[in-house]
Design an enzyme around this catalytic site. Structure first.
Site, PDB file in Angstrom:
ATOM      1  N   GLU A 155      -1.474   1.560 -15.867  1.00 57.08           N
ATOM      2  CA  GLU A 155      -1.983   0.679 -14.813  1.00 57.08           C
ATOM      3  C   GLU A 155      -3.443   0.267 -15.098  1.00 57.08           C
ATOM      4  OE1 GLU A 155      -0.187   0.994 -11.313  1.00 57.08           O
ATOM      5  OE2 GLU A 155      -1.540  -0.405 -10.311  1.00 57.08           O
ATOM      6  N   ASP A 213      -1.754   7.935  -6.817  1.00 59.28           N
ATOM      7  CA  ASP A 213      -0.409   7.410  -6.567  1.00 59.28           C
ATOM      8  C   ASP A 213       0.606   7.966  -7.572  1.00 59.28           C
ATOM      9  OD1 ASP A 213      -1.871   5.985  -4.794  1.00 59.28           O
ATOM     10  OD2 ASP A 213      -1.680   4.060  -5.811  1.00 59.28           O
ATOM     11  N   GLY A 228       0.799  -1.221   0.000  1.00 57.70           N
ATOM     12  CA  GLY A 228       0.000   0.000   0.000  1.00 57.70           C
ATOM     13  C   GLY A 228       0.829   1.267   0.000  1.00 57.70           C
ATOM     14  N   LEU A 229       2.122   1.155  -0.359  1.00 57.28           N
ATOM     15  CA  LEU A 229       2.976   2.356  -0.412  1.00 57.28           C
ATOM     16  C   LEU A 229       3.321   2.713  -1.863  1.00 57.28           C
ATOM     17  CD1 LEU A 229       5.385   1.609   2.591  1.00 57.28           C
ATOM     18  CD2 LEU A 229       3.279   2.940   2.594  1.00 57.28           C
TER      19      LEU A 229
END
Ligand code: GLA
Length: 383
Positions: free
Chosen positions: A153, A165, A116-117
């Site tokens: 993505e 992100d 989740g980073l």
């Protein structure tokens, strides 16, 4: 192990950070606001531009390498694993008409994958930056680059993520968070006035893959909720609805909960940005907690490990607030903790979490850093 020829002298170095989202979860693809920040952990690349027509992709952390033909067709292939991310970026840049230079790329990362980073946004933006560098230097349009990486993505890898992100990895700024309106891409840097506190990252040690998670399903449920509201009211996106609209127009209980989260989280994010800018840490911390419980009860994306670590954090007096960060399901949470108390906090939270789950958690005390850039000298690469 020697993977490439040449000498260390012809190497160029690049870096792209990971990110944490301070608040504003699952609002980006609903046209709402987010408040993320780039972090000091990230992904590095050593690159040798060869002048040939192929790009060799290899990593110190992951198995497999891939040779990509700049004159051929580039396809997603499950068997190519992690290299699909840089492959997708190269494919999109070629499609956009850039005459890319051949090179050999060696990646190395200290961002845990699936935590989740944003390790995937980091490799996408890093690859875009280093492939465009010989053509554009640092003058690349970073917002365009972020949008292109999001398209990779969404359409090449197949995860329906929003823009948060990639935008943060490309646009991050030291010691600041970014208040980003994801419908217009208008943004504002908010100085992270953390005073005597620190934002620490708590890694549950449990991993997830977004492709396998219910991420795409949540996105679809939000789209369904929006179309039901639109039968009554003309709104551009779900985050523009009010909580009253949600109660009145979305009869399905599951869709209603999803929409309630998106709408309330967007309101919390705007309020939290003001509190952060004013240095109101208590106020900010309590919105973090509200956010976590909405993600748990309405959006249902936390899971036992994230709930356990957040509860352990919140049981410590040194903690001003805590919540999961990123997509959820597993991975990392964040906590706002008085700086002087971080060592004790670390020990108590990891101890309590281990007792509850049997799993070892890691606590990363990292800072908020800059976005993607060239020239990182202190590299862990072998000579
Ligand atoms: C993932 C996605 C982001 C965002 C978050 C949830 O990190 O990549 O676009 O949707 O989940 O806030």
């Amino acid at each position: 192990m020697r993977r490439y020829g040449g000498t260390a002298g012809d190497l160029c170095f690049f870096f792209a950070p990971g990110r944490v989202n301070l608040i504003g979860e699952h609002t980006d693809y609903n046209g709402g606001n987010v408040l993320p920040a780039a972090i000091s952990m990230g992904m590095r690349a050593a690159v040798r531009y060869t002048g040939g027509r192929s790009v060799r992709l290899s990593s110190l952390d992951q198995p497999g390498s891939h040779d990509l033909d700049l004159d051929g067709e580039v396809f997603f292939d499950e068997r190519d694993g992690w290299t699909n991310y840089p492959k997708g970026v190269a494919a999109y840049l070629l499609h956009a008409g850039y005459r890319l230079r051949g090179c050999e790329v060696l990646y190395s990362s200290d961002i845990p994958v699936g935590a989740g980073l944003s390790s995937s946004a980091a490799i996408e933006v890093l690859t875009a930056y280093l492939l465009l560098f010989p053509l554009l230097g640092d003058s690349v349009d970073r917002v365009w680059m972020a949008r292109m990486c999001q398209a990779v993505e969404n359409r090449f890898v197949g995860v329906g993520c929003g823009i948060m992100d990639q935008f943060t990895v490309a646009m991050g700024k030291r010691d600041t968070a970014i208040l980003l309106d994801c419908s217009s891409l208008k943004y504002k840097y908010i100085p992270a006035k953390l005073g005597d506190s620190r934002m620490v990252i708590m890694d549950t040690g449990k991993r997830r893959r977004l492709e396998e998670s219910e991420f795409n399903e949540r996105r679809r449920q939000c789209e369904q909720a929006l179309s039901v509201i639109r039968l009554h009211k003309d709104i551009p996106n779900l985050c523009s609805a009010t909580l009253e609209d949600v109660e009145a127009y979305v009869p399905d209980p599951t869709l209603q909960k999803r929409a309630r989260h998106a709408v309330s989280e967007n309101q919390r994010t705007m309020a939290a940005a003001e509190l952060l800018a004013r240095g109101d840490l208590e106020g900010f911390g309590s919105l973090m907690v509200e956010s976590h419980y909405s993600l748990k009860n309405n959006y249902e994306v936390t899971g036992p490990e994230l709930d356990a670590i957040v509860e352990e954090a919140l049981s410590q007096r040194a903690c001003l607030g805590a919540r999961m960060t990123g997509a959820g399901f597993a991975g990392c949470a964040i906590a706002l903790v008085w700086a002087a108390e971080v060592p004790g906090f670390r020990e108590k939270v990891t101890g309590g979490y281990k007792l509850r789950t049997g799993v070892d958690a890691s606590i990363y005390d990292c800072s908020l850093g800059d976005g993607a850039r060239a020239g990182i000298p202190e590299l862990p690469f072998p000579r």
